[in-house]
Design a protein around this motif. Structure first.
Motif, PDB file in Angstrom:
ATOM      1  N   TRP A 247       0.637  -1.216   0.385  1.00  0.00           N
ATOM      2  CA  TRP A 247      -0.091  -0.015   0.298  1.00  0.00           C
ATOM      3  C   TRP A 247       0.529   1.515   0.132  1.00  0.00           C
ATOM      4  O   TRP A 247       1.365   1.564   0.779  1.00  0.00           O
ATOM      5  N   PRO A 248       1.173   2.061  -1.432  1.00  0.00           N
ATOM      6  CA  PRO A 248       1.587   3.502  -1.006  1.00  0.00           C
ATOM      7  C   PRO A 248       1.281   4.578  -0.279  1.00  0.00           C
ATOM      8  O   PRO A 248       0.105   4.571   0.280  1.00  0.00           O
ATOM      9  N   ASP A 249       1.784   5.356   0.173  1.00  0.00           N
ATOM     10  CA  ASP A 249       2.332   5.792   1.209  1.00  0.00           C
ATOM     11  C   ASP A 249       0.906   7.538   0.955  1.00  0.00           C
ATOM     12  O   ASP A 249       0.429   7.945   1.315  1.00  0.00           O
ATOM     13  N   ASP A 250       1.686   7.172  -0.707  1.00  0.00           N
ATOM     14  CA  ASP A 250       0.728   8.940  -0.840  1.00  0.00           C
ATOM     15  C   ASP A 250      -1.204   8.233  -2.602  1.00  0.00           C
ATOM     16  O   ASP A 250      -1.003   8.872  -2.716  1.00  0.00           O
ATOM     17  N   SER A 251      -1.110   7.169  -1.796  1.00  0.00           N
ATOM     18  CA  SER A 251      -2.647   6.927  -2.601  1.00  0.00           C
ATOM     19  C   SER A 251      -3.690   6.985  -2.271  1.00  0.00           C
ATOM     20  O   SER A 251      -3.321   8.457  -0.814  1.00  0.00           O
ATOM     21  N   PHE A 252      -4.200   8.014  -2.947  1.00  0.00           N
ATOM     22  CA  PHE A 252      -5.743   8.340  -2.766  1.00  0.00           C
ATOM     23  C   PHE A 252      -6.898   7.655  -1.461  1.00  0.00           C
ATOM     24  O   PHE A 252      -6.799   8.915  -1.353  1.00  0.00           O
ATOM     25  N   PHE A 253      -6.969   6.773  -1.860  1.00  0.00           N
ATOM     26  CA  PHE A 253      -7.824   5.920  -0.927  1.00  0.00           C
ATOM     27  C   PHE A 253      -6.935   5.002   0.493  1.00  0.00           C
ATOM     28  O   PHE A 253      -5.679   5.457   0.876  1.00  0.00           O
ATOM     29  N   PHE A 388     -13.927  -6.260   3.053  1.00  0.00           N
ATOM     30  CA  PHE A 388     -12.554  -5.579   3.303  1.00  0.00           C
ATOM     31  C   PHE A 388     -12.354  -4.372   2.285  1.00  0.00           C
ATOM     32  O   PHE A 388     -12.654  -4.134   1.409  1.00  0.00           O
ATOM     33  N   PRO A 389     -11.626  -2.924   3.013  1.00  0.00           N
ATOM     34  CA  PRO A 389     -11.802  -1.524   2.711  1.00  0.00           C
ATOM     35  C   PRO A 389     -10.787  -1.442   1.027  1.00  0.00           C
ATOM     36  O   PRO A 389      -9.444  -2.145   1.264  1.00  0.00           O
ATOM     37  N   TYR A 390     -11.553  -1.105   0.232  1.00  0.00           N
ATOM     38  CA  TYR A 390     -11.026  -0.819  -0.950  1.00  0.00           C
ATOM     39  C   TYR A 390      -9.722  -2.399  -1.717  1.00  0.00           C
ATOM     40  O   TYR A 390      -8.808  -1.858  -2.060  1.00  0.00           O
ATOM     41  N   PHE A 391     -10.814  -3.537  -1.422  1.00  0.00           N
ATOM     42  CA  PHE A 391      -9.955  -4.642  -2.088  1.00  0.00           C
ATOM     43  C   PHE A 391      -9.399  -4.315  -2.794  1.00  0.00           C
ATOM     44  O   PHE A 391      -8.053  -5.342  -3.457  1.00  0.00           O
ATOM     45  N   GLU A 392     -10.394  -3.773  -4.204  1.00  0.00           N
ATOM     46  CA  GLU A 392     -10.288  -4.019  -5.712  1.00  0.00           C
ATOM     47  C   GLU A 392      -9.078  -3.308  -5.194  1.00  0.00           C
ATOM     48  O   GLU A 392      -8.068  -3.073  -6.141  1.00  0.00           O
ATOM     49  N   ALA A 393      -8.825  -1.967  -5.093  1.00  0.00           N
ATOM     50  CA  ALA A 393      -7.681  -1.274  -4.572  1.00  0.00           C
ATOM     51  C   ALA A 393      -6.474  -1.441  -4.651  1.00  0.00           C
ATOM     52  O   ALA A 393      -5.234  -1.110  -5.022  1.00  0.00           O
ATOM     53  N   GLU A 445     -12.124   1.683  -8.503  1.00  0.00           N
ATOM     54  CA  GLU A 445     -10.906   1.637  -7.356  1.00  0.00           C
ATOM     55  C   GLU A 445      -9.748   1.642  -8.142  1.00  0.00           C
ATOM     56  O   GLU A 445      -8.480   1.097  -7.366  1.00  0.00           O
ATOM     57  N   VAL A 446      -9.751   1.524  -9.570  1.00  0.00           N
ATOM     58  CA  VAL A 446      -8.721   1.851  -9.707  1.00  0.00           C
ATOM     59  C   VAL A 446      -7.353   2.480  -9.571  1.00  0.00           C
ATOM     60  O   VAL A 446      -8.006   3.992  -9.615  1.00  0.00           O
ATOM     61  N   PRO A 447      -6.049   2.725  -8.990  1.00  0.00           N
ATOM     62  CA  PRO A 447      -5.714   3.869  -8.602  1.00  0.00           C
ATOM     63  C   PRO A 447      -4.791   4.753  -9.903  1.00  0.00           C
ATOM     64  O   PRO A 447      -5.159   3.922 -10.928  1.00  0.00           O
TER      65      PRO A 447
END
Length: 734
Positions: A247-253, A388-393, A445-447
């Motif tokens: 999980w990236p630190d700069d994620s929108f989600f 699960f929160p934002y599983f697809e992301a 949920e595509v970044p």
């Protein structure tokens, strides 16, 4: 009596707003003794006498108690009509205990009769499937080699990496660390229904020796509280977790927090059969008390039976353990840790008051099963609250990272482990399905920074390369990798371990580089050439502004003096640097610049010509690259030439009483002599948007030669045009 949670009351208020003749009156209804408007986060109950609505917290009625009230009287009506009337309990085996106990309806899960029957049932021993291990042996290396397909029980904690509070840690300590005002979801076990209450209210219930009903708390995630420092998850869960690794630190989600839960249940609490959200694996540790797990293997047949059972209307009346071939019973006493793999169907009974800690994590070992569980949740229409929160992301993030891993392994001529190849195949299929589904269900949920089709294409190429390589035999393949070691039944070779450790280090290096880039983004960028020129153009336009026509005659001398005077800022040669670009301004004009690229030079000339600041008096003459119109600082500025031309050609417009500026003498034959301000017949210089005739473009503009304008020049024109448009609409020029 009517009691409504926040969703029911919201629908009721919405309907009242559309009732004929009541729109104005119901625009802002006030409720309760506090006379406050509706609050979506607060439970409310209706008085059966006065028909007013009251906040449960204002009248001391908790949400889980409201179902037990038959006729409710508010505090005001209670004085006249007496206390509220409670429902009569007629049975102990149905969720609705007011139903008559005539033996015609079966027992439902969670009721007192059900719990007694469950404790008397006989099950297969959990020892048949459980793996007894020491904490120091539960590692990612072991699970990657042997797989993670069966539950693991750890009785010796040393080496597991799990940090917990002392066994004397109480529920009141939880309240102190988390905060009593935190709103939590609790389960009314006898009804198998959830309700909301404050943590302080639950602690008060928990510590009361007389408990009118059985409440169970299993969803207190405390990663954002002070208690988080007291708990550290097992090393294996931390190192394998998708959220922690990908999980990236700069994620929108927002980042999912599912690794730290506190479970507090009283005796006879029961949670019916379920699969943890997203097919996550889960770790449990019983701090004090005891829990009993009923485990079912996630075989294809059992999963199909589970989906059918979950969607059946009489689900609560059927014990799922009776529908499968084997259901295993596993007792987890105090001080024991249990790890449950992906997809295992399980129910939990709290045989005595208990406090436990646990957490969920996704990982690479069972990607296919995780995706299958997620798709099952979608078919069962599971509410987002229980998914699960934002599983697809996170699956998109994982796919991007696994692509890098596969490329690195291919470059090292080392085959990836089998579980990873199969997992990527399942991931590719799922990603394709989600992209197709977005056409009808636009909930992407595509970044933003991921190109989904390109990513799927690259992953497919890597898998195809792996499948074709052994056949073609074009490259020798090292007999390394976890998959190879498992197939041969031998220990993982040192080269494989070194390769995976190197990949892990490379991933950490990429993370550090990403953080560095993020820090660099926060540093303000140096302005580009066009930014500098845009800023200069705005300044020139500002300086060219003059007052209304009626003020010109009275201030003519003042204006002329102002134009002839070299301002302090201009004389100081205001300079701007970027990419070796330096502009020197005198009286608002560029007179010097370091050499630039042809495209930048043309862009500068194009922007100035559009602004009407430059024109060529000799269009047929082409200036050489060595003799640019701004290259010489020893010659007179174009502004001075403008003044001389103005004094010679339009003496009526300008006041000639003042002597010309000593800087206004141009040197004949110089390149600058070919350039002067356009439209010399006008006395005061007009704003470019007010000029009647368009200015001729500079001689170096490629557009004048019938060629397509270069990209830099087009951008310059667009930006300058926007500046001129804004100035034309927002300011008054003569």
């Amino acid at each position: 009596m009517k009691w409504l949670n926040h969703m029911c009351l919201l629908c009721s208020a919405h309907e009242s707003l559309h009732a004929p003749g009541l729109r104005k009156m119901a625009a802002a209804p006030l409720y309760c003794v506090c006379r406050q408007p509706y609050d979506v986060s607060r439970f409310m109950i209706e008085c059966d006498i006065c028909k007013d609505w009251f906040h449960g917290s204002c009248v001391q009625v908790e949400e889980h108690h409201a179902v037990d009230i038959d006729v409710y009287h508010c505090p005001k009506c209670d004085v006249v009509h007496g206390p509220s009337l409670m429902k009569r309990r007629n049975n102990g085996h149905r969720h609705d205990y007011t139903e008559p106990d005539d033996g015609s309806k079966p027992v439902q899960a969670g009721t007192s009769v059900f719990v007694k029957e469950l404790q008397n049932r006989t099950f297969a021993s959990g020892e048949e499937i459980m793996m007894q291990m020491k904490g120091e042996h539960v590692s990612t290396r072991y699970l990657e080699k042997h797989g993670f397909s069966y539950p693991i029980v750890v009785t010796e904690m040393e080496g597991l990496g799990l940090k917990l509070p002392v066994p004397t840690f109480s529920v009141k300590d939880v309240e102190q660390y988390v905060g009593g005002n935190k709103v939590i979801d609790v389960i009314d076990v006898a009804r198998q229904a959830d309700s909301k209450m404050k943590l302080s209210e639950f602690i008060k219930y928990y510590t009361n020796p007389h408990r009118p009903k059985v409440l169970n708390l299993i969803s207190l995630e405390f990663s954002d509280s002070k208690m988080s420092k007291l708990v550290e998850v097992p090393d294996v869960a931390q190192k394998m977790s998708w959220v922690e690794n990908y999980w990236p630190d700069d994620s929108f989600f927002p980042k999912p927090f599912v690794q730290k839960y506190c479970l507090m249940g009283v005796k006879d609490s029961y949670t019916d059969f379920h699969i943890d959200f997203g097919g996550t694996s889960v770790w449990y540790h019983v701090l004090w008390g005891e829990k009993i797990f009923y485990l079912i293997k996630p075989s294809p047949v059992n999963l199909a039976l589970y989906e059918a059972w979950s969607s059946s209307p009489n689900q609560s009346e059927v014990f799922f353990g009776d529908k499968v071939e084997k259901c295993y019973k596993c007792v987890v006493p105090q001080g024991t840790t249990l790890l449950i793999p992906t997809g295992w169907i399980h129910a939990v009974l709290t045989s005595q008051d208990c406090m436990a800690f646990g957490g969920n994590f996704l990982h690479n070992l069972n990607i296919g099963m995780q995706l299958r569980c997620y798709e099952m949740e979608r078919r069962l229409k599971t509410p987002d609250l229980f998914k699960f929160p934002y599983f697809e992301a996170i699956c998109w993030y994982v796919a991007k990272n696994l692509l890098e891993t596969l490329k690195e392994l291919r470059e090292d001529n080392c085959p990836p482990p089998t579980y990873l190849v199969e997992g990527v195949k399942a991931l590719i299929s799922a990603l394709r399905t989600w992209l197709k589904r977005e056409v009808t269900e636009p909930t992407s949920e595509v970044p933003d920074h991921i190109r989904p089709n390109h990513l799927i294409k690259e992953l497919t190429k890597e898998i195809r390369y792996l499948e074709e390589e052994p056949v073609s035999g074009s490259k020798p393949v090292k007999s390394q990798g976890i998959g190879c070691a498992v197939a041969s039944g031998s220990n993982a070779c040192p080269a494989t371990r070194a390769t995976l450790e190197r990949l892990c280090q490379a991933r950490q290096a990429r993370r550090a580089a990403r953080r560095l880039r993020e820090q660099q983004r926060q540093v303000p960028k140096m302005p580009s050439n066009l930014d500098i020129l845009e800023r200069h153009t705005r300044e020139v336009l500002r300086r060219l502004e003059v007052g209304p026509l009626e003020e010109v005659s009275s201030q003519c001398l003042q204006v002329r003096g102002k134009l002839n005077k070299v301002s302090t800022a201009s004389a100081a040669a205001e300079s701007l640097e970027d990419n070796h670009l330096r502009l020197m301004l005198v009286n608002g004009r560029i007179i010097r610049e370091r050499p630039t690229s042809p495209s930048t030079e043309e862009a500068i000339q194009g922007m100035l010509s559009m602004a009407g600041l430059l024109c060529s008096s000799k269009p047929e003459k082409v200036a050489s690259s060595q003799e640019s119109w701004w290259s010489s600082s020893s010659q007179g500025s174009p502004l001075e030439q403008r003044e001389e031309a103005t004094q010679g050609n339009s003496s009526e417009a300008w006041d000639n009483r003042g002597p010309p500026s000593p800087l206004g003498r141009s040197h004949g034959g110089s390149p600058e002599a070919d350039y002067q301000y356009c439209d010399p017949s006008m006395s005061p210089p007009l704003h470019p948007s007010k000029r009647q005739a368009p200015n001729p473009p500079p001689i170096s503009n490629q557009a004048t030669k019938g060629k397509r304008p270069k990209k830099g020049m087009a951008t310059a024109k667009q930006r300058l045009g926007k500046i001129l448009k804004l100035n034309r609409h927002n300011r008054v020029f003569v």
